[in-house]
Design a protein around this motif. Sequence first.
Motif, PDB file in Angstrom:
ATOM      1  N   LYS A   4       0.842  -1.228   0.052  1.00 33.66           N
ATOM      2  CA  LYS A   4       0.115  -0.145  -0.056  1.00 33.66           C
ATOM      3  C   LYS A   4       0.978   1.299  -0.115  1.00 33.66           C
ATOM      4  O   LYS A   4       1.878   1.269   0.523  1.00 33.66           O
ATOM      5  N   SER A   5       0.199   2.074  -0.492  1.00 39.92           N
ATOM      6  CA  SER A   5       0.961   3.559  -0.653  1.00 39.92           C
ATOM      7  C   SER A   5       0.877   4.078   0.806  1.00 39.92           C
ATOM      8  O   SER A   5      -0.132   3.587   1.649  1.00 39.92           O
ATOM      9  N   LEU A   6       1.667   4.687   1.454  1.00 44.69           N
ATOM     10  CA  LEU A   6       1.784   5.392   2.942  1.00 44.69           C
ATOM     11  C   LEU A   6       0.457   6.253   3.062  1.00 44.69           C
ATOM     12  O   LEU A   6      -0.079   6.181   3.987  1.00 44.69           O
ATOM     13  N   LYS A   7       0.141   6.900   2.082  1.00 46.05           N
ATOM     14  CA  LYS A   7      -0.956   7.697   1.848  1.00 46.05           C
ATOM     15  C   LYS A   7      -2.115   7.059   2.235  1.00 46.05           C
ATOM     16  O   LYS A   7      -2.878   7.210   3.063  1.00 46.05           O
ATOM     17  N   LYS A   8      -2.402   5.886   1.526  1.00 45.38           N
ATOM     18  CA  LYS A   8      -3.559   4.974   1.762  1.00 45.38           C
ATOM     19  C   LYS A   8      -3.456   4.312   3.020  1.00 45.38           C
ATOM     20  O   LYS A   8      -4.599   4.259   4.014  1.00 45.38           O
ATOM     21  N   LEU A   9      -2.291   4.027   3.700  1.00 42.49           N
ATOM     22  CA  LEU A   9      -2.283   3.123   4.746  1.00 42.49           C
ATOM     23  C   LEU A   9      -2.534   4.088   5.976  1.00 42.49           C
ATOM     24  O   LEU A   9      -3.230   3.684   6.912  1.00 42.49           O
ATOM     25  N   MET A  10      -1.957   5.408   5.913  1.00 43.76           N
ATOM     26  CA  MET A  10      -2.117   6.093   6.986  1.00 43.76           C
ATOM     27  C   MET A  10      -3.707   6.763   7.008  1.00 43.76           C
ATOM     28  O   MET A  10      -4.285   6.819   8.064  1.00 43.76           O
ATOM     29  N   ASN A  11      -4.400   6.971   5.975  1.00 44.52           N
ATOM     30  CA  ASN A  11      -5.682   7.031   5.744  1.00 44.52           C
ATOM     31  C   ASN A  11      -6.585   5.953   6.380  1.00 44.52           C
ATOM     32  O   ASN A  11      -7.424   6.043   7.261  1.00 44.52           O
TER      33      ASN A  11
END
Length: 153
Positions: A96-103
């Motif tokens: 996963k992208s960090l953006k998606k994961l953090m979301n």
Amino acid sequence: LENCKDILLCGGKTSMNGNITAFCSGERFYFAKNDRKAEQPTFFVEQKEILLENFSNVNKLFLKNAIDCDKIVGSLVVRTRATSDEIRLAGRRCTKSLKKLMNELKIPQELRDVIPVAADDNGVLWIYGVGVAERAMINKNTKKAIEFITNNK
């Protein structure tokens, strides 16, 4: 204090006396010390090299904050996330992208650009408070590990 009560009930953020900002995200309430650039908390990360002799007696928290030294490609740096960062966390079946994961993990917007990550030449190996990439996790064959000792101030 009345503003903090409103934030707990409705969300948002407020500036308080003493150069402090209070904000709520999800089910968590945060206080952050303001600086001139941004209203963000500071994270401290210390790297500690460890020789592993008995893998069978390893704490789960250690596994979440340690990487196998032999699996580091090139140089290791601790930095904040970059736009193209991705990770395949240990125990998960996808990258996963960090953006998606953090979301997905409901990490507050205010923290996403200041949370430390460790990366080598092939990408992210560890994320503060989240865990280790599958490719860098320690196992029974690990001889030397780096533990990230974290402290949020």
